[in-house]
Design a protein around this motif. Structure first.
Motif, mmCIF file in Angstrom:
data_model
loop_
_atom_site.group_PDB
_atom_site.id
_atom_site.type_symbol
_atom_site.label_atom_id
_atom_site.label_comp_id
_atom_site.label_asym_id
_atom_site.label_seq_id
_atom_site.Cartn_x
_atom_site.Cartn_y
_atom_site.Cartn_z
ATOM 1 N N ILE A 70 16.090 9.685 13.928
ATOM 2 C CA ILE A 70 15.613 9.244 12.510
ATOM 3 C C ILE A 70 17.155 8.721 11.878
ATOM 4 O O ILE A 70 17.943 9.511 11.923
ATOM 5 C CB ILE A 70 15.097 10.378 12.025
ATOM 6 C CG1 ILE A 70 13.860 10.682 12.829
ATOM 7 C CG2 ILE A 70 14.695 10.049 10.343
ATOM 8 C CD1 ILE A 70 13.015 11.941 12.283
ATOM 9 N N VAL A 71 16.982 7.660 11.150
ATOM 10 C CA VAL A 71 18.060 7.202 10.417
ATOM 11 C C VAL A 71 17.855 7.855 8.907
ATOM 12 O O VAL A 71 16.855 7.579 8.191
ATOM 13 C CB VAL A 71 18.138 5.605 10.235
ATOM 14 C CG1 VAL A 71 19.378 5.251 9.516
ATOM 15 C CG2 VAL A 71 18.193 4.881 11.256
ATOM 16 N N ILE A 105 13.564 -0.660 10.736
ATOM 17 C CA ILE A 105 14.215 -1.208 9.496
ATOM 18 C C ILE A 105 14.604 -0.356 8.696
ATOM 19 O O ILE A 105 13.755 0.431 8.021
ATOM 20 C CB ILE A 105 13.531 -2.278 9.148
ATOM 21 C CG1 ILE A 105 13.504 -3.475 10.164
ATOM 22 C CG2 ILE A 105 14.336 -3.021 7.784
ATOM 23 C CD1 ILE A 105 12.955 -4.966 9.952
ATOM 24 N N LYS A 106 15.832 -0.242 8.123
ATOM 25 C CA LYS A 106 16.332 0.473 7.032
ATOM 26 C C LYS A 106 17.069 -0.267 6.206
ATOM 27 O O LYS A 106 18.105 -0.969 6.614
ATOM 28 C CB LYS A 106 17.425 1.712 7.462
ATOM 29 C CG LYS A 106 17.879 2.649 6.508
ATOM 30 C CD LYS A 106 16.998 3.384 5.588
ATOM 31 C CE LYS A 106 16.768 4.790 6.321
ATOM 32 N NZ LYS A 106 15.745 5.536 5.408
ATOM 33 N N ILE A 107 16.866 -0.448 4.777
ATOM 34 C CA ILE A 107 17.541 -1.150 3.824
ATOM 35 C C ILE A 107 18.467 -0.380 3.144
ATOM 36 O O ILE A 107 17.983 0.608 2.526
ATOM 37 C CB ILE A 107 16.371 -1.834 2.989
ATOM 38 C CG1 ILE A 107 15.417 -2.680 3.873
ATOM 39 C CG2 ILE A 107 17.111 -2.774 1.984
ATOM 40 C CD1 ILE A 107 15.602 -4.117 4.139
ATOM 41 N N LEU A 108 19.526 -0.993 2.816
ATOM 42 C CA LEU A 108 20.545 -0.388 2.138
ATOM 43 C C LEU A 108 20.781 -1.442 0.959
ATOM 44 O O LEU A 108 20.702 -2.603 1.353
ATOM 45 C CB LEU A 108 21.849 0.018 3.034
ATOM 46 C CG LEU A 108 21.788 0.665 4.106
ATOM 47 C CD1 LEU A 108 23.055 0.852 4.810
ATOM 48 C CD2 LEU A 108 21.323 2.139 3.704
ATOM 49 N N LEU A 136 20.171 7.257 18.858
ATOM 50 C CA LEU A 136 20.094 6.136 17.879
ATOM 51 C C LEU A 136 20.892 5.182 18.066
ATOM 52 O O LEU A 136 22.166 5.303 18.197
ATOM 53 C CB LEU A 136 20.244 6.971 16.318
ATOM 54 C CG LEU A 136 20.175 5.804 15.236
ATOM 55 C CD1 LEU A 136 18.919 5.288 15.103
ATOM 56 C CD2 LEU A 136 20.755 6.359 13.912
ATOM 57 N N ILE A 137 20.410 3.896 18.139
ATOM 58 C CA ILE A 137 21.066 2.670 18.279
ATOM 59 C C ILE A 137 21.023 1.649 17.290
ATOM 60 O O ILE A 137 19.591 1.515 17.124
ATOM 61 C CB ILE A 137 21.002 2.052 19.667
ATOM 62 C CG1 ILE A 137 21.086 2.921 20.784
ATOM 63 C CG2 ILE A 137 21.613 0.822 19.994
ATOM 64 C CD1 ILE A 137 20.240 2.813 22.062
ATOM 65 N N ILE A 138 21.979 1.201 16.557
ATOM 66 C CA ILE A 138 21.766 0.192 15.437
ATOM 67 C C ILE A 138 21.966 -1.144 16.594
ATOM 68 O O ILE A 138 23.105 -1.382 16.940
ATOM 69 C CB ILE A 138 22.750 0.170 14.631
ATOM 70 C CG1 ILE A 138 22.526 1.697 13.670
ATOM 71 C CG2 ILE A 138 22.663 -0.997 13.454
ATOM 72 C CD1 ILE A 138 23.951 1.917 12.655
ATOM 73 N N THR A 139 20.715 -1.943 16.486
ATOM 74 C CA THR A 139 20.706 -2.842 17.267
ATOM 75 C C THR A 139 21.371 -4.204 16.672
ATOM 76 O O THR A 139 21.905 -5.006 17.146
ATOM 77 C CB THR A 139 19.559 -3.181 18.109
ATOM 78 O OG1 THR A 139 18.730 -3.234 16.906
ATOM 79 C CG2 THR A 139 19.113 -2.274 19.207
ATOM 80 N N VAL A 152 18.577 -2.878 11.614
ATOM 81 C CA VAL A 152 17.543 -2.742 12.545
ATOM 82 C C VAL A 152 18.110 -1.825 13.777
ATOM 83 O O VAL A 152 19.189 -1.890 14.580
ATOM 84 C CB VAL A 152 17.246 -4.138 13.413
ATOM 85 C CG1 VAL A 152 16.198 -4.166 14.279
ATOM 86 C CG2 VAL A 152 17.016 -5.104 12.232
ATOM 87 N N THR A 153 17.075 -0.877 14.211
ATOM 88 C CA THR A 153 17.629 0.464 15.083
ATOM 89 C C THR A 153 16.306 0.670 16.044
ATOM 90 O O THR A 153 15.358 -0.212 15.751
ATOM 91 C CB THR A 153 17.796 1.361 14.086
ATOM 92 O OG1 THR A 153 16.429 2.099 13.621
ATOM 93 C CG2 THR A 153 18.748 1.496 12.890
ATOM 94 N N ASN A 154 16.669 1.548 16.928
ATOM 95 C CA ASN A 154 15.422 2.067 18.025
ATOM 96 C C ASN A 154 14.688 3.141 17.219
ATOM 97 O O ASN A 154 13.915 3.701 17.735
ATOM 98 C CB ASN A 154 16.123 2.379 19.210
ATOM 99 C CG ASN A 154 16.927 3.778 18.943
ATOM 100 O OD1 ASN A 154 17.667 3.943 17.915
ATOM 101 N ND2 ASN A 154 17.000 4.297 20.141
#
Length: 140
Positions: free
Chosen positions: A36-37, A126-129, A70-73, A119-121
């Motif tokens: 979880i991000v 998707i997490k928007i900053l 967690l991997i940020i692809t 964009v992550t696993n």
């Protein structure tokens, strides 16, 4: 003699077939992995008022609050004026990392809102900053 060959083939087959169980275990552990991000602090950073031509360095701190790697692809910014540096390595559960943002205000005037898409696993993937602020003219 023929009976021995069949016996050996049967043994080879059963030995090689037992290896498939380890594949099933790997797949199950991947399914159970739920990173979880979580953004530590605000998901929107306001850099305030700057003069056109200045650059601003900002940081988002993220944490893997789930379990599993967690991997940020992929990470992109909504504008070429925004450069970002994100961790390419696996973030283990409980691990924290920094996403560094550099906003260049050259040629930008007025209120600014720039989105950074990670964009992550994780799920959702998707997490928007967001970074916001205002750029004023240097010609006062």
């Amino acid at each position: 003699n023929m009976k021995n060959i069949f016996y050996i083939l049967f043994l080879l087959c059963t030995i090689s077939c037992t290896n498939f169980n380890s594949y099933e275990e790997v797949n199950i552990s991947l399914l159970e992995s739920k990173p979880i991000v979580t953004v530590l602090g605000n998901e929107t950073i306001d850099f305030g008022v700057i003069t056109e031509g200045e650059t601003v360095d900002l940081e988002f701190k993220i944490k893997n609050t789930g379990y599993g790697s967690l991997i940020i692809t992929h990470a992109t910014a909504s504008c070429g004026c925004t450069k970002l540096d994100f961790p390419k390595d696996i973030i283990e559960d409980g691990g924290t990392e920094i996403i560094k943002i550099t906003f260049d205000s050259k040629g930008k005037l007025g209120k600014q809102t720039k989105k950074i898409t990670l964009v992550t696993n994780a799920n959702p993937s998707i997490k928007i900053l967001t970074i916001t602020g205002e750029v004023i003219s240097s010609k006062n």
